[in-house]
Each structure stands twice: as C-alpha cells, then as structure tokens.
Design a protein around this motif. Structure first.
Motif, PDB file in Angstrom:
ATOM      1  N   GLN A 190      25.780  74.300 -29.668  1.00  0.00           N
ATOM      2  CA  GLN A 190      25.781  73.419 -28.507  1.00  0.00           C
ATOM      3  C   GLN A 190      27.026  73.657 -27.668  1.00  0.00           C
ATOM      4  O   GLN A 190      28.109  73.916 -28.181  1.00  0.00           O
ATOM      5  CB  GLN A 190      25.737  71.958 -28.966  1.00  0.00           C
ATOM      6  CG  GLN A 190      25.668  70.946 -27.828  1.00  0.00           C
ATOM      7  CD  GLN A 190      25.594  69.520 -28.344  1.00  0.00           C
ATOM      8  OE1 GLN A 190      25.407  69.285 -29.544  1.00  0.00           O
ATOM      9  NE2 GLN A 190      25.752  68.558 -27.460  1.00  0.00           N
ATOM     10  N   GLN A 191      26.895  73.559 -26.354  1.00  0.00           N
ATOM     11  CA  GLN A 191      28.014  73.781 -25.447  1.00  0.00           C
ATOM     12  C   GLN A 191      28.680  72.455 -25.086  1.00  0.00           C
ATOM     13  O   GLN A 191      28.010  71.419 -24.915  1.00  0.00           O
ATOM     14  CB  GLN A 191      27.528  74.476 -24.179  1.00  0.00           C
ATOM     15  CG  GLN A 191      26.961  75.869 -24.428  1.00  0.00           C
ATOM     16  CD  GLN A 191      28.003  76.825 -24.966  1.00  0.00           C
ATOM     17  OE1 GLN A 191      28.930  77.211 -24.250  1.00  0.00           O
ATOM     18  NE2 GLN A 191      27.859  77.219 -26.222  1.00  0.00           N
TER      19      GLN A 191
ATOM     20  N   ARG B 256      36.265  77.355 -28.736  1.00  0.00           N
ATOM     21  CA  ARG B 256      35.945  78.690 -28.214  1.00  0.00           C
ATOM     22  C   ARG B 256      34.491  79.048 -28.475  1.00  0.00           C
ATOM     23  O   ARG B 256      33.833  79.689 -27.651  1.00  0.00           O
ATOM     24  CB  ARG B 256      36.884  79.724 -28.831  1.00  0.00           C
ATOM     25  CG  ARG B 256      38.344  79.587 -28.391  1.00  0.00           C
ATOM     26  CD  ARG B 256      38.488  79.838 -26.894  1.00  0.00           C
ATOM     27  NE  ARG B 256      39.878  79.775 -26.452  1.00  0.00           N
ATOM     28  CZ  ARG B 256      40.408  78.767 -25.773  1.00  0.00           C
ATOM     29  NH1 ARG B 256      39.671  77.703 -25.482  1.00  0.00           N
ATOM     30  NH2 ARG B 256      41.667  78.802 -25.382  1.00  0.00           N
ATOM     31  N   GLN B 257      33.961  78.620 -29.610  1.00  0.00           N
ATOM     32  CA  GLN B 257      32.569  78.918 -29.923  1.00  0.00           C
ATOM     33  C   GLN B 257      31.601  78.144 -29.022  1.00  0.00           C
ATOM     34  O   GLN B 257      30.473  78.587 -28.792  1.00  0.00           O
ATOM     35  CB  GLN B 257      32.269  78.589 -31.389  1.00  0.00           C
ATOM     36  CG  GLN B 257      32.906  79.548 -32.388  1.00  0.00           C
ATOM     37  CD  GLN B 257      32.592  79.182 -33.825  1.00  0.00           C
ATOM     38  OE1 GLN B 257      32.059  78.112 -34.113  1.00  0.00           O
ATOM     39  NE2 GLN B 257      32.922  80.067 -34.762  1.00  0.00           N
ATOM     40  N   SER B 258      32.028  76.993 -28.528  1.00  0.00           N
ATOM     41  CA  SER B 258      31.140  76.137 -27.747  1.00  0.00           C
ATOM     42  C   SER B 258      31.450  76.134 -26.252  1.00  0.00           C
ATOM     43  O   SER B 258      30.840  75.378 -25.499  1.00  0.00           O
ATOM     44  CB  SER B 258      31.219  74.703 -28.267  1.00  0.00           C
ATOM     45  OG  SER B 258      32.524  74.173 -28.081  1.00  0.00           O
ATOM     46  N   GLY B 259      32.413  76.951 -25.835  1.00  0.00           N
ATOM     47  CA  GLY B 259      32.743  77.037 -24.419  1.00  0.00           C
ATOM     48  C   GLY B 259      33.590  75.896 -23.895  1.00  0.00           C
ATOM     49  O   GLY B 259      33.737  75.731 -22.682  1.00  0.00           O
ATOM     50  N   ALA B 260      34.155  75.098 -24.781  1.00  0.00           N
ATOM     51  CA  ALA B 260      34.956  73.948 -24.357  1.00  0.00           C
ATOM     52  C   ALA B 260      36.387  74.355 -24.042  1.00  0.00           C
ATOM     53  O   ALA B 260      36.956  75.240 -24.690  1.00  0.00           O
ATOM     54  CB  ALA B 260      34.950  72.883 -25.445  1.00  0.00           C
TER      55      ALA B 260
END
Length: 285
Positions: free
Chosen positions: A2-3, A33-37
């Motif tokens: 989830q982003q 970093r994995q979720s684009g946050a």
C-alpha cells in the motif's frame, strides 16, 4: 505494498539515542521507502524540563552518522529551535483541550502516583475523581478523559490529556501533530500499542475519523540483557557512547542486527528491507 504519503521519526530528547532507537528508525525508513512515503523528523520536546541541547544535537548527529535520511522537518538545531519545536504548536494542543472541555468529556484529578497505586496494585487509574466535580481550572489538577464507555487497555483507562502543570500530555500532542502534518503511516514499538489505542479513541472523540484511515505498524523491540527493553539510561547501548569508543557505522548496525537475532549481519538500514517482516507484529483484534 500500500502507498502512503508521510511517516515520521519522533524521538524525545530526554537522553542519548540508543540501539533500540536505531532499529525503530531503520524500520520506519524501510517501510516509508517501500510505500513511497516521505519521512518527517518530529522531535517530541514539549516536556522542556527533560530536554537538553546535547540530546537534541545527538539526534541530528546520530541520524547523520548512520546515514538515516529524512525528507521533512528540521535539518539542524537552529531550524528545530526556531520553527519545528513542539513549543510552536502549543496553540493547536490547547485548542484540542478546549474542545474536549466544551464537549464535557474531561474531568479534573488531583491523584498522585502513590494514590493511584494505593487504589490499584498495578497502578491502573480506577476513575476515582470522575464524580468528585473538582474544578478544571483548579491549581495542580490534571485533566483526564472519560473512557468509561470505551474498550481500552487497562493502562489507558481515563488517560491524562493535560498534565498538572497545565501543559498538554503526550497522547494529545502526538495525535494533534500527526493530524497537523498529515501522517498516514505510524511506525512504533510494541510497547506503544496501548498509546495507539488511546489516540484512536481521542481522535474519534475530537471528530477526526480520518485518523482511522492511517496505518499503524508495531514492531518488536530490542531487549537488554535482563530481558527488559532498552532505555536511554542504558549508556553502553547509546550511539553517542559507541561513537566515542570508535565504533563505525557498520559496527553499530551489526550490533543492532545481532541484538535483534537476525540470521545475517547488516551494515545499513537498507539491509533490513528484505528482512522487514521479521519485526512487524500482527494487528491485534
């Protein structure tokens, strides 16, 4: 995965950061970093009696030494002091307190810690002052929120929202900050599960239902030799101590990995990425 929009690192400058903090920061950074946050640095310093300039400086020095990045928030002590300190958001916290007062969901309490322990052997507050009608503006009284109809952990029954010195308490300030900065990925140690439950209840009470749309990730903790969680008083595990002893960044990360029982050594926060599921605890019912 989830982003998300934003997560945060939220150290308290009441001591030097330790290996447990490093693990939590690394987990937060990997998940962000994995979720684009984006990652925000938020220094929880409202308890000014415990804050020391050296402890604040240690936050910046430790993050830089261990190459832990952040995207928003202060880059140095001056920016922290002049713009980002929680002192500059006291008005937001007091607005929330006044809303709770207007809703009639807080009561005054004059119980000391000893009195709370006398009422309950585990130190759980039993609601002793809920019907005493003490004046909210009385000197030396804290404000507690009425949780009588809430399903909360025992430690959070009637939790404090305003301290006896008149300053907002942690559960309220943490919630207000996360709402203010738009945090939607909250990463915490397993010891703060009860706090998450309290803050979700508080958000509902204040009418901030969108807080329930955030994701709350709790992770395992590093333990000291006696099986207790690491604390800032454990000097030999502080990054400040280790740096002064000549430990390299790689050596410090290796210590974190060994203390966490990882099957392979790590040398940076990024090395946790393929191992992150080892630390994440299941969501409690």
């Amino acid at each position: 995965m989830q982003q998300f929009v934003r997560s945060r690192l939220a150290p308290t400058p009441s001591g030097y950061l330790h290996l447990g903090n490093v693990l939590s920061f690394a987990i937060t950074t990997v998940l962000a970093r994995q979720s684009g946050a984006r990652v925000m640095l938020r220094i929880d310093d409202l308890d000014q009696r415990r804050v020391r300039e050296a402890y604040v400086a240690d936050i910046f020095e430790t993050l830089a030494y261990l190459d832990i990045p952040w995207d928003e928030g202060p880059l140095d002590y001056r920016a922290y002091e002049t713009v980002y300190s929680q002192i500059h958001r006291v008005g937001l916290y007091r607005d929330a307190l006044q809303q709770l007062r207007a809703q009639g969901v807080v009561f005054a309490c004059d119980c000391s810690r000893a009195a709370v322990r006398h009422e309950h052997p585990a130190g759980v507050y039993t609601g002793r002052c809920r019907h005493r009608a003490l004046p909210l503006d009385g000197p030396g009284y804290c404000w507690r929120i009425d949780t009588d109809k809430a399903d909360l952990p025992a430690s959070m029954r009637y939790f404090i929202v305003r301290k006896k010195d008149g300053m907002p308490a942690y559960q309220l300030t943490s919630l207000v900050d996360d709402l203010h900065f738009g945090v939607d990925l909250v990463v915490r140690g397993e010891d703060l599960w009860d706090s998450t439950m309290a803050q979700l209840f508080l958000a509902d009470t204040l009418g901030h239902q969108r807080f329930r749309q955030a994701s709350f990730v709790h992770h395992t903790l590093l333990e000291a030799d006696a099986g207790e969680k690491l604390s800032k008083s454990a000097g030999a595990t502080s990054v400040h101590y280790l740096r002064n002893k000549g430990y390299s960044k790689t050596a410090i990360y290796r210590m974190v990995g060994e203390a966490a029982g990882l099957p392979q050594p790590i040398s940076s926060w990024a090395d946790l990425s393929p191992l992150i599921s080892v630390f994440i605890l299941p969501i409690r019912p």
